[in-house]
Design an enzyme around this catalytic site. Sequence first.
Site, short mmCIF file in Angstrom:
data_model
loop_
_atom_site.label_atom_id
_atom_site.label_comp_id
_atom_site.label_asym_id
_atom_site.label_seq_id
_atom_site.Cartn_x
_atom_site.Cartn_y
_atom_site.Cartn_z
N ARG A 23 0.84 -1.25 0.11
CA ARG A 23 0.07 -0.04 -0.04
C ARG A 23 0.83 1.30 -0.06
NH1 ARG A 23 -3.95 -0.74 4.79
NH2 ARG A 23 -2.77 -2.67 5.27
N LYS B 250 31.58 29.64 3.28
CA LYS B 250 31.77 28.12 3.35
C LYS B 250 33.20 27.77 3.65
CE LYS B 250 34.04 26.02 0.25
NZ LYS B 250 34.78 25.33 -0.91
#
Length: 453
Positions: A16, A348
């Site tokens: 399902r 970064k």
Amino acid sequence: MPELNVVILAAGKGTRMHSSLPKVLHTLAGKPLLGHVIDTASQMGEARLCIVYGHGGESVPLAFDSGDLSFFLQEPQLGTGHAVQIVSPHLNDKGSTLILYGDVPLIKPSTLKRMTETTDCLALLTVELENPRGYGRIVRDIQGKIERIVEEKDATEQEKSIKEVNTGIMLAPTARLKSWLKNLGNDNAQKEYYLTDIVQMAVSEGLPVKSVHPGAIWEVMGINDRMQLAEMERIFQKEQALELMRKGASLADPARIDIRGDLSVGRDVHVDVNCVFEGSVKIGDNVRIGPNCVLKDVEIEEGTEIAPFSHLEGAEIGRNCRIGPYARIRPGTRISDGAHVGNFVEIKNSSIGKNSKANHLSYVGDADVGRNVNIGAGTITCNYDGANKHKTVIEDEAFIGSDTQLIAPVTVGRGATIGAGSTITKDTPEGGLTLSRTRQVHIDYWKRPEKKG
Ligand code: UD1
Ligand code: CA
């Protein structure tokens, strides 16, 4: 060898879900369903963890670090009793065996501990359900003693009216379990080997069958489709939100926070709506997180404010910093106390020193930025030459004018000032002003071109 065996059944199909991913690998709070059950089982003290897999094949064992886990393939799947039969020869005869389900993710260790504290009996985890449809029913005799479990498909109308159901979770003395498993048949509506048939065997041998109940119904709710998965996600998130508030955090709305990992909070932390926390996140006292922030694997020290719509990953943020709105902090970044990182600034793999500021529209990558540095709007560290990454060093007290490109590798000396609009290709000395831009000229009698005809 440990005396508790835990068998997790995870071979079923999950039809399902309508998915190419095996059901137990679907995630709840960012972790596979089976991962939740494994983590819970690991909290049961020393125990042997055995997982029965089938549908989805090797993708199931491959999804986990097999360190302390044993995986057993059940192919074909002939029922819950058949699944346990496959593991049976590998179980340690001494002690007990606990049966769990890979698609019942929220069972609590405290409930399981109450089961393992029972002795000399078969312990079943049962609940009363207003609508018991689909479950095996607990059949008791007139004295209220458990006699057997009847599956929905084999039940009479009268048995179907029983509201006490089998959650499937049970604890059995291992040696007895092994002998019962040998005697299972499949003469039933589904032609399956039902694990639940061991209940009658225990009764006929005079072994007491006891029932234990979970603290909450959601602990024993299984997941069969995506609606149930979404429902369980909300239940789990709400539980985590309540736990955070108990620990002293304020949430603008406990229904609008998602924690997909481990979040630890200090005192008087405030989290506004729609924030997502992933991986391991640690937040110190008096930190405020604005709406719509995503934080993954970050540590934030006390007094810092993360303004709305900021995205932080793999970073350490010091005390009393101000980050965002709309900041993006990427892995390998360390921002020291009192620093400010403003809107549309991406950082970064860099360290930003104490009280330094990059308030607007900048990219700082692979940089070592000292203290009290001011990075003007539009400044970019050009860290990538198309093949390799290079480092930029900006020493203490430097002032970088707006719209500057720093072509790495390059160092800006201590206290240096860089004129706005410069392209810096060589190291700059300490102090003084460095700039690289064409001088401004003025043409007095400039005549604009005119439209012809
Ligand atoms: C089983 C119980 C039922 C109980 C219900 C709770 C039996 C016979 N019935 O129902 O009393 O109310 O669980 O949800 O035990 N599985 C395998 N291999 C198999 C069959 C199943 O690993 O061959 C696993 C499934 O992946 C699932 C679990 O066992 O995690 C239960 O299977 P499922 O078919 O959902 O339950 P039922 O057998 O219907
Ligand atoms: Ca079934």
